[in-house]
Scaffold this motif. Structure first.
Motif, short mmCIF file in Angstrom:
data_model
loop_
_atom_site.label_atom_id
_atom_site.label_comp_id
_atom_site.label_asym_id
_atom_site.label_seq_id
_atom_site.Cartn_x
_atom_site.Cartn_y
_atom_site.Cartn_z
N MET A 1 47.95 38.47 46.10
CA MET A 1 47.10 39.32 46.07
C MET A 1 47.04 40.05 47.94
SD MET A 1 43.51 37.42 44.34
CE MET A 1 42.61 38.49 44.98
N ASN A 2 47.95 38.99 48.77
CA ASN A 2 47.12 39.22 50.04
C ASN A 2 48.80 40.69 50.09
OD1 ASN A 2 45.96 37.78 51.58
ND2 ASN A 2 46.78 35.82 51.13
N ARG B 1 40.50 37.83 36.89
CA ARG B 1 41.30 37.32 35.74
C ARG B 1 40.79 35.90 36.71
NH1 ARG B 1 46.35 38.99 32.86
NH2 ARG B 1 45.36 40.16 31.33
N PHE B 2 41.73 36.02 37.88
CA PHE B 2 41.54 34.10 38.58
C PHE B 2 39.87 34.15 39.72
CE2 PHE B 2 45.60 36.09 38.11
CZ PHE B 2 45.28 34.67 36.99
N ARG B 3 39.45 34.68 39.86
CA ARG B 3 37.46 34.32 39.49
C ARG B 3 37.97 33.02 41.04
NH1 ARG B 3 33.24 38.30 37.52
NH2 ARG B 3 34.56 38.89 36.38
N GLY B 4 37.50 32.89 41.60
CA GLY B 4 36.88 31.89 42.73
C GLY B 4 38.05 31.57 43.38
N LEU B 5 39.19 32.30 44.39
CA LEU B 5 40.04 31.50 44.45
C LEU B 5 39.92 31.96 45.91
CD1 LEU B 5 42.92 33.86 43.57
CD2 LEU B 5 42.81 31.67 43.26
N PRO B 6 39.98 31.23 46.95
CA PRO B 6 40.11 31.05 48.56
C PRO B 6 40.07 32.69 48.60
CG PRO B 6 41.54 29.37 48.03
CD PRO B 6 41.61 30.15 46.67
N GLN B 7 39.66 32.95 50.06
CA GLN B 7 39.24 34.22 50.62
C GLN B 7 41.08 35.12 51.10
OE1 GLN B 7 36.69 34.26 53.48
NE2 GLN B 7 34.92 35.49 52.22
N THR B 8 41.30 36.84 50.87
CA THR B 8 42.14 36.68 51.23
C THR B 8 42.83 37.14 52.53
OG1 THR B 8 41.62 39.25 51.31
CG2 THR B 8 42.71 38.02 48.86
N SER C 1 51.65 29.85 39.60
CA SER C 1 52.05 28.72 38.28
C SER C 1 50.89 28.61 39.45
CB SER C 1 52.81 28.53 38.32
OG SER C 1 53.59 28.60 39.66
N SER C 2 49.49 29.22 39.97
CA SER C 2 49.39 28.04 41.45
C SER C 2 47.94 28.67 41.81
CB SER C 2 49.86 28.03 41.93
OG SER C 2 50.86 28.57 42.88
N GLU C 3 47.00 28.72 42.30
CA GLU C 3 46.04 29.56 43.41
C GLU C 3 46.87 29.92 44.57
OE1 GLU C 3 42.60 27.51 45.21
OE2 GLU C 3 42.32 28.20 43.13
N HIS C 4 47.87 28.83 44.82
CA HIS C 4 48.34 29.74 46.19
C HIS C 4 49.75 31.02 45.84
CE1 HIS C 4 50.69 29.17 49.38
NE2 HIS C 4 51.70 28.98 49.68
N ASN C 5 49.61 31.29 45.14
CA ASN C 5 51.07 32.21 44.36
C ASN C 5 49.94 33.27 44.56
OD1 ASN C 5 53.19 30.62 44.70
ND2 ASN C 5 53.63 30.51 42.38
#
Length: 189
Positions: free
Chosen positions: A113-114, A164-171, A104-108
């Motif tokens: 991913m972490n 699927r979720f390109r452009g996310l901040p770095q892990t 539901s969010s980029e944060h989740n």
């Protein structure tokens, strides 16, 4: 009092564009639009190349000891119960796992991913140490074949999340690599 109102209305705040100042009131000409489109495509291509180079450099960097020392001792602890159950299930489906995740969010997604990257690091650390004396597996005491299978599932999940979720901040792992590793450019070429 009237002077203050006139002063407020005539004041232009920094960064406030004036209408017609940058783009003609009738819009851009076809030629200007074409030039702008070419420039946009060029910038996008440069960005994609830079991101690919960045990903390649990060993948070749060693995982810092500081990151490894902060990890849980088992992949199960790293993943959490729900993800671990999905990964180790006999009826494993990557698509079913993805649909069960809270995207539901980029944060989740970044949190997931972490967790996944941490479990991969734990798994690889256990494999590299060949810690057979303890008899404890990072994948819950499974056989070597199952450990390999579970590791592949987690790596597949991470790859699919990144696609699927390109452009996310770095892990957290990427940030740790950037912070604690030395420049490795000569090793890349």
């Amino acid at each position: 009092h009237g002077d203050k109102t006139a002063l407020r209305s005539s004041y232009e705040y920094p960064g406030t564009p004036k209408i017609g100042c940058y783009v003609p009131l009738r819009g851009l000409s076809r030629n200007a639009m074409k030039i702008l489109q070419i420039q946009t495509e060029s910038v996008s291509q440069i960005l994609r190349a830079a991101m690919a180079i960045n990903a390649q450099v990060l993948s070749k960097m060693e995982i810092p000891d500081v990151y490894l020392e902060a990890l849980p001792k088992t992949a199960k602890t790293s993943l959490g119960d729900a993800l671990y159950r999905h990964i180790t299930s006999d009826q494993f489906s990557l698509e079913a796992l993805l649909s069960s995740l809270d995207a539901s969010s980029e944060h989740n997604i970044l949190d997931i991913m972490n967790l996944v990257e941490a479990s991969i690091a734990v798994w690889k650390q256990k494999i590299s140490k060949n810690n057979k004396n303890s008899g404890i597996s990072s994948w819950g005491g499974s056989t070597n074949e199952k450990k390999e299978l579970f590791g592949e599932r987690v790596e597949s999940l991470l790859l699919l999340l990144k696609l699927r979720f390109r452009g996310l901040p770095q892990t957290a792992l990427d940030m740790s690599k950037i912070q604690y590793n030395k420049l490795i450019l000569p090793a890349l070429f």
